[in-house]
Write a protein that holds these residues in place. Structure first.
Motif, PDB file in Angstrom:
ATOM      1  N   ARG A  10       9.018   3.530   0.068  1.00 10.68           N
ATOM      2  CA  ARG A  10       7.767   2.768  -0.062  1.00 10.68           C
ATOM      3  C   ARG A  10       7.048   3.118  -1.366  1.00 10.68           C
ATOM      4  O   ARG A  10       6.551   2.242  -2.075  1.00 10.68           O
ATOM      5  CB  ARG A  10       6.883   3.111   1.149  1.00 10.68           C
ATOM      6  N   VAL A  53       5.338  13.734  -0.759  1.00 12.76           N
ATOM      7  CA  VAL A  53       4.133  13.837  -1.595  1.00 12.76           C
ATOM      8  C   VAL A  53       4.534  14.216  -3.015  1.00 12.76           C
ATOM      9  O   VAL A  53       4.059  13.618  -3.994  1.00 12.76           O
ATOM     10  CB  VAL A  53       3.150  14.875  -1.009  1.00 12.76           C
ATOM     11  N   SER A  99       0.848  -1.187   0.000  1.00 11.24           N
ATOM     12  CA  SER A  99       0.000   0.000   0.000  1.00 11.24           C
ATOM     13  C   SER A  99       0.881   1.232   0.000  1.00 11.24           C
ATOM     14  O   SER A  99       2.106   1.137  -0.005  1.00 11.24           O
ATOM     15  CB  SER A  99      -0.889  -0.005   1.248  1.00 11.24           C
ATOM     16  N   LEU A 100       0.246   2.388   0.026  1.00  8.03           N
ATOM     17  CA  LEU A 100       0.959   3.664   0.056  1.00  8.03           C
ATOM     18  C   LEU A 100       0.630   4.397   1.346  1.00  8.03           C
ATOM     19  O   LEU A 100      -0.426   4.181   1.946  1.00  8.03           O
ATOM     20  CB  LEU A 100       0.514   4.527  -1.129  1.00  8.03           C
ATOM     21  N   ASN A 101       1.477   5.301   1.740  1.00  8.61           N
ATOM     22  CA  ASN A 101       1.164   6.214   2.836  1.00  8.61           C
ATOM     23  C   ASN A 101      -0.070   7.028   2.440  1.00  8.61           C
ATOM     24  O   ASN A 101      -0.209   7.428   1.285  1.00  8.61           O
ATOM     25  CB  ASN A 101       2.378   7.133   3.055  1.00  8.61           C
ATOM     26  N   ALA A 141      -1.062  10.069   2.955  1.00  7.64           N
ATOM     27  CA  ALA A 141      -0.854  11.433   2.442  1.00  7.64           C
ATOM     28  C   ALA A 141      -0.276  11.397   1.026  1.00  7.64           C
ATOM     29  O   ALA A 141      -0.604  12.242   0.186  1.00  7.64           O
ATOM     30  CB  ALA A 141       0.059  12.226   3.378  1.00  7.64           C
ATOM     31  N   VAL A 142       0.564  10.417   0.757  1.00  9.71           N
ATOM     32  CA  VAL A 142       1.103  10.258  -0.604  1.00  9.71           C
ATOM     33  C   VAL A 142      -0.015   9.826  -1.553  1.00  9.71           C
ATOM     34  O   VAL A 142      -0.162  10.373  -2.655  1.00  9.71           O
ATOM     35  CB  VAL A 142       2.263   9.231  -0.617  1.00  9.71           C
ATOM     36  N   ILE A 185       3.748  12.095  -6.439  1.00  5.89           N
ATOM     37  CA  ILE A 185       3.020  12.620  -7.597  1.00  5.89           C
ATOM     38  C   ILE A 185       3.887  12.472  -8.855  1.00  5.89           C
ATOM     39  O   ILE A 185       3.419  12.003  -9.902  1.00  5.89           O
ATOM     40  CB  ILE A 185       2.640  14.102  -7.364  1.00  5.89           C
ATOM     41  N   GLY A 214      -2.199  12.654  -2.378  1.00  6.05           N
ATOM     42  CA  GLY A 214      -1.531  13.573  -3.300  1.00  6.05           C
ATOM     43  C   GLY A 214      -1.584  13.070  -4.732  1.00  6.05           C
ATOM     44  O   GLY A 214      -1.906  13.827  -5.661  1.00  6.05           O
TER      45      GLY A 214
END
Lengths: 250, 250
Positions: free
Chosen positions: B124, B238, A233-235, A237-238, B242, A241
């Motif tokens: 990550r 972030v 998975s991803l953080n 907040a990332v 992106i 974004g």
């Protein structure tokens, strides 16, 4: 200049209490610290009181803060009202934003995200991506928590940051024909399958559990970010974004 | 089962020292803790020693760790070698990855990012986005710092995470016709102007100063993420997320 020297001064006690959510909720006020945030708060017109240390006072731009109520505190009082290890000598007491209606085209809805750094970072990113409001549902950290304020770096003063009932928000967004996208790992489609449109709301969820199932059932569509490698998975907040920038289009 | 009960035991002293960068650099080893990271390390085949508390020991999957060197420590020794407030009773001593050549098509280069949470989160995300390596230049936090390991949630074991000279990396990438993109707020073009291709390297930089000027001069192109609102910038992790997802294409 009236110098406040005692930790027992009523003002000092009040400011210190604003480091707790309970007091912030009760009064509708919050405390910001550091030049950057205080200057942003000033530009947004939400300041009730300015607090500076004796040491900082000569540096205070009088032209900017001439009409404000300014309190000067002894240097040793500063640590009582600061949430940082190296405070900068300047603080402001600000009014919280009022509840807001749906105005605009892009919304970030945050369901039960508890880490203040993540919430602050998402507020900062929503600002950058040109969003019109951030709505925090039940179980999310208080957006006026000092760590959230620090991570958001002043974005609280650029767009409405409100607490709300996410169920009601989803219904009202759909009534206005604004598509609502949840985020989920199962029963979801890749973000690349969404048709990019001029308006939308995105819901992101708790770091461990994701978005509440009941909310996911009410959305127009639930999305995932494709994982091309081996991470699970991803953080949050990332992920927020990536999705905010992807869904808004160029 | 040989139970280690003394804080003065040579093994305990060695493990404890691995919480410092100096000792990690000297030995080429690092310490991970918690079931998730230890199981990931096992799957990657980099474990030298397993450490469990007396309390955890009965839960240790013997089938999985039967051939490993397992040390059992008294419960009160655990806090000496842990970097967390609520350790889970299981640790592993692992070998750091060796320096790597350019193999693959997508690379993240990190210039002087010091916050361990940001670096871990970028590792990550690079994993999720299917990158082939993460390279940390001078001035970045040690990737084997316990907080970096926690934030990366096991991605260290999925792709090469190496320290390197970013100047040399840029030259070698360009020799292989892999375009190198820096990130900058000035003298840069919008990310939307890049032609999405099958290979690239992205450089992200220090939270305050951005990417070093000398490196920016060597890139093929320097990019910025458009800011549609009023925030001045994005959090580096972030921004990296992106850009990594945008530049890799669907």
């Amino acid at each position: 200049m009236n110098l406040i020297q005692s930790a027992k001064n009523e003002k000092v006690k009040h400011w210190k209490k604003l480091l707790t959510r309970k007091e912030r909720d009760k009064t509708g006020l919050f405390l910001v610290e550091g030049e950057h945030l205080v200057f942003e708060a000033k530009a947004a017109g939400v300041i009730e009181e300015i607090i500076v240390t004796e040491q900082y006072y000569p540096k205070l731009p009088k032209a900017k803060f001439g009409n404000d109520e300014v309190y000067v505190i002894a240097n040793n009082i500063e640590r009582l009202i600061s949430d940082t290890e190296t405070p900068q000598g300047i603080f402001a007491i600000c009014k919280q934003g009022a509840a807001t209606d749906i105005k605009g085209t892009r919304f970030l809805l945050i369901d039960a995200v508890q880490d203040p750094g993540n919430v602050g970072t998402m507020i900062r990113t929503a600002d950058a991506a040109g969003f019109d409001a951030v709505v925090l549902g039940v179980g999310s950290v208080d957006p006026y928590n000092p760590k959230v304020l620090r991570s958001a770096q002043g974005s609280h003063f650029h767009l409405p940051i409100v607490r709300g009932n996410l169920n009601e928000w989803i219904e009202q967004l759909k009534e206005k024909d604004i598509p609502v996208y949840g985020t989920a790992l199962q029963n979801a489609v890749s973000m690349y399958e969404v048709e990019i449109g001029p308006s939308f709301a995105l819901i992101v969820g708790n770091e461990g559990q994701g978005v509440d199932e009941q909310l996911l059932e009410k959305t127009n569509q639930n999305l995932y970010i494709p994982i091309f490698g081996k991470s699970e998975s991803l953080n949050v907040a990332v992920a927020a974004g990536i999705l905010m920038y992807y869904l808004r289009g160029k």
